[in-house]
Design an enzyme around this catalytic site. Sequence first.
Site, PDB file in Angstrom:
ATOM      1  N   ASP A   9       0.737  -1.042   0.135  1.00  0.00           N
ATOM      2  CA  ASP A   9       0.074   0.079   0.050  1.00  0.00           C
ATOM      3  C   ASP A   9       1.014   1.069   0.113  1.00  0.00           C
ATOM      4  OD1 ASP A   9      -2.234   1.756   0.587  1.00  0.00           O
ATOM      5  OD2 ASP A   9      -3.404  -0.100   0.906  1.00  0.00           O
ATOM      6  N   TRP A  65     -16.742  -3.877  -1.445  1.00  0.00           N
ATOM      7  CA  TRP A  65     -16.410  -3.247  -0.337  1.00  0.00           C
ATOM      8  C   TRP A  65     -17.254  -1.886  -0.222  1.00  0.00           C
ATOM      9  CZ3 TRP A  65     -13.986   1.526   0.783  1.00  0.00           C
ATOM     10  CH2 TRP A  65     -13.528   2.232  -0.135  1.00  0.00           C
ATOM     11  N   HIS A  70      -2.936   3.177  -4.570  1.00  0.00           N
ATOM     12  CA  HIS A  70      -2.375   2.895  -3.307  1.00  0.00           C
ATOM     13  C   HIS A  70      -0.718   2.353  -3.589  1.00  0.00           C
ATOM     14  CE1 HIS A  70      -5.541   3.431  -0.721  1.00  0.00           C
ATOM     15  NE2 HIS A  70      -6.193   2.862  -1.487  1.00  0.00           N
ATOM     16  N   TRP A  87      -8.216  -3.117   8.400  1.00  0.00           N
ATOM     17  CA  TRP A  87      -7.333  -2.106   7.836  1.00  0.00           C
ATOM     18  C   TRP A  87      -6.708  -1.528   9.214  1.00  0.00           C
ATOM     19  CZ3 TRP A  87      -6.742  -2.401   2.907  1.00  0.00           C
ATOM     20  CH2 TRP A  87      -7.607  -2.757   2.135  1.00  0.00           C
ATOM     21  N   TYR A 114     -16.761  -4.050   8.421  1.00  0.00           N
ATOM     22  CA  TYR A 114     -15.134  -3.252   8.677  1.00  0.00           C
ATOM     23  C   TYR A 114     -14.827  -3.397  10.116  1.00  0.00           C
ATOM     24  CZ  TYR A 114     -13.874  -2.465   3.906  1.00  0.00           C
ATOM     25  OH  TYR A 114     -13.453  -2.571   2.575  1.00  0.00           O
ATOM     26  N   ASP A 168      -8.767  -0.686  -6.004  1.00  0.00           N
ATOM     27  CA  ASP A 168      -9.551   0.210  -5.362  1.00  0.00           C
ATOM     28  C   ASP A 168      -9.040   1.620  -5.329  1.00  0.00           C
ATOM     29  OD1 ASP A 168      -7.729  -0.868  -3.515  1.00  0.00           O
ATOM     30  OD2 ASP A 168      -8.467   0.532  -2.123  1.00  0.00           O
ATOM     31  N   GLU A 169      -9.951   2.655  -5.396  1.00  0.00           N
ATOM     32  CA  GLU A 169      -9.346   3.995  -5.030  1.00  0.00           C
ATOM     33  C   GLU A 169      -8.338   4.663  -5.701  1.00  0.00           C
ATOM     34  OE1 GLU A 169     -11.059   4.180  -0.272  1.00  0.00           O
ATOM     35  OE2 GLU A 169      -8.749   3.685  -0.801  1.00  0.00           O
TER      36      GLU A 169
HETATM   37  C1  TNX Z   1     -10.923   2.008   2.113  1.00  0.00           C
HETATM   38  S1  TNX Z   1     -11.586  -0.735   1.474  1.00  0.00           S
HETATM   39  C2  TNX Z   1      -9.702   1.303   1.615  1.00  0.00           C
HETATM   40  C3  TNX Z   1      -8.439   1.066   2.440  1.00  0.00           C
HETATM   41  C4  TNX Z   1      -8.490   1.904   3.563  1.00  0.00           C
HETATM   42  C5  TNX Z   1     -10.032   1.771   4.357  1.00  0.00           C
HETATM   43  C6  TNX Z   1     -10.122   2.427   5.565  1.00  0.00           C
HETATM   44  C7  TNX Z   1     -10.652  -0.301   0.276  1.00  0.00           C
HETATM   45  C8  TNX Z   1     -10.340  -1.339  -0.766  1.00  0.00           C
HETATM   46  N1  TNX Z   1      -9.706   0.756   0.453  1.00  0.00           N
HETATM   47  O1  TNX Z   1      -7.383   1.647   1.596  1.00  0.00           O
HETATM   48  O2  TNX Z   1      -7.764   1.323   4.647  1.00  0.00           O
HETATM   49  O3  TNX Z   1     -10.829   2.543   3.370  1.00  0.00           O
HETATM   50  O4  TNX Z   1     -11.500   1.970   6.345  1.00  0.00           O
END
Ligand code: TNX
Length: 762
Positions: free
Chosen positions: A195, A398, A268, A473, A423, A331-332
């Site tokens: 990450d 998620w 990430h 997390w 979570y 993700d993200e």
């Molecule tokens: C979202 S859940 C994230 C993580 C963070 C988390 C904190 C996900 C796929 N990505 O990078 O740690 O929220 O709740």
Amino acid sequence: MINLFNSRKLFVKVICLMLFVTQAQAQVKEQGIIPQPFKIQKNNTVFTFSRSSGIAVGNGIDSDNLTFFNQYFHQLAGYNLPINKTATAIKLNIDSANVEQPEGYKLSVTAKQISITGHDQAGVFYGLQSLVQLLHADARKMTVEGCVVEDHPRFSYRGMHLDVSRHFFKVDAIEKWIDLLALYKINTFHWHLTDDQGWRIEIKKYPLLQSISAYRDETIIGHKRDSPHVFDGKRYGGYYTQEEVKAVVKYAMERHITIIPEIEMPGHALAALSAYPQLGCTGGPYKAATFWGIFDDVYCAGNEETFTFLQNVLDEVLPLFPSKYIHIGGDECPKTKWKTCPKCQKRIKDEHLKDEHELQSYFISRMEKYLNSKGRQIIGWDEILEGGLAPGATVMSWTGEEGGIAAAKQHHDAIMTPEKYVYLDYYQSLYSSEPLAGGGYTPLSKIYNYEPITKELTTDEAKYIKGVQANAWSEYMASPAQAERQLFPRMLALAEIAWTDKGNKNYAGFLKRLRYQQTLLKQLNINSANTFDEITDSLSESAGHEVQLALNTTLPGSNIYYTTDGSAPTLKSKKYSKPFSITASGTVKAAVFSGAKQYGHMYEKDFHLHKAIGKSVTLTNQPKGGYNSGDAFGLVNGVFGNKLYNDGQWYGFNGEDLEAVVDLGKVQTVSQLGINILKYHWQKMWEPQVLTFETSADGKTYTEVYRQTTFNANGINPVHASIKPIQARYVRVKGTNKGIIPPGEYIAGAKAWLLVDELIVD
Ligand code: TNX
């Protein structure tokens, strides 16, 4: 604080301590198996072990299965059970015709014999886990109450995830953790290895991943939403060598646990970029992140070297993990850098992609192809649905359940891990005594009552939901002890959702068994939280537009006593029997008493009564994201949203304005107006650009009576407007949303949230 994760040979200890505990808890009659078996029937017999109780091990049974059991047994009883093909006391067998379901087993205990028949090795293993949970011991005797158990899991995927990037847990800790997964029949460990804040797996071809990416300069102190950020100034990091990884994978396999590694891409990725900046769109320099969140710098999708790097990494990862699945994250991933990167834009053109979302899809599909060519399947977080799903991908849902539903409808496998329900970095209690956590609120009951097969799915589609997983997390879990506090006992609820048939689930029954397991966890030095019996509340509107407060505890044989005058409740205070109306401003305090003893923390809630309580409120835009969508009563219920915004009070508008009109029912004098605004730029929560109050006597013509444009506090900004008394029936409040988060700010380009609560009129 006690550190569960310290010992390597925990598995042995678990059982031996468990036996010790059962001894200490001889009065516990209840058979406390978690997860609840498919069928369990007591028969009034007792099996008593002796030195001559031989174990007959049927053909094909893995010796590991037996070794574990015998080790625990020896620790407790001081002797080994003889292994002997013709023994009749304890019989272990595999018989897939007799036990049809994979991982299933039958366990029968009579005065004469214990027999475990598994469908497969895992079945025998799980039968032994149940047996262990049923063992009772006293100084001389080892006994098990007679019963017949027929058991098999509901889902084939029963997962727990652990993030080792934000905080690093050593091999000992991981193995200890694996033992606990096995004890509760969880069969998949999703190991989040990379990450922004640290790369945690040795890759020999890229030594800088070890010397640079595995470390960050320092770590934020406190919560990310705090401003300004404060840091500890200490270098932090670590990684697992490939030898260590191999050992952990083997350790898990012996306990019927598959480890799925996650190598995050394309987002990430800061830790990796810090060592290999040429893999980012701008070429850096980059640094591993020192605080939590989402970062704009991601792998460049236009650069061939990115793919070479990731493939080389995977070439070293695959031999370590025999799992069918490899998690590639997904993700993200902000598209900010891709938008202005010439290489990414060229890729979009050359590959005839529509936009950056399709570029993400291109990225994932390309990596999927590579992994498929090596005989593996991919799992990705639900954002891999953006721009089209890669052909054989499994979706880990998620952000909500929608991703899983969409995947199943497209006949893709899915695993449900919705943050709202499962979570474990979220708060488990709303009490102010709770240690710092990520946010949100997922109490034990909420996890337990989560149903992974949603109504939207047909029976056929539901088959694509392979199971459920809880995610841990580790931003706010800096030590194993803190992790334990977050993970236990909620992990046991997850185990039961994953294993136990829907029809056999029952929260009260679970709690009963959990009380037994809690004693065990304590004896095991596991720092399990003990807040689930504390008072919870709910607010509703009475027929007379008053606020009604309901209080609840699940502690058996207890009573709640409460006060409304601010004093601490005692046994002489009012005894709670049913929901009551709040008729004056002030603080309700309540406590649970078991006999004369107070249990847990005192409950406290402040009520602020005003003229708009329970009055009708009309919202132009609807709140989103679980911030009270659908009902406006929370805006006028006399309770102010908390600063963790996890108490269900806040109304959140995503990119949209607040516009609310309250109808007081009749024209009256109004001289005070108020509202609370939540401002946390580090959580994308922005103050309104302009906030106004207007009043009207007829609901048609409004007069502006108040305007505010600055909200300085990080956190709750209370707006108190004392106005010249005016006759009004309607009050309108408007807040203009910041809109798109401006450049240079956290998650620039995303929609801002506007969070408000309690619309006060006096
Ligand atoms: C979202 S859940 C994230 C993580 C963070 C988390 C904190 C996900 C796929 N990505 O990078 O740690 O929220 O709740």
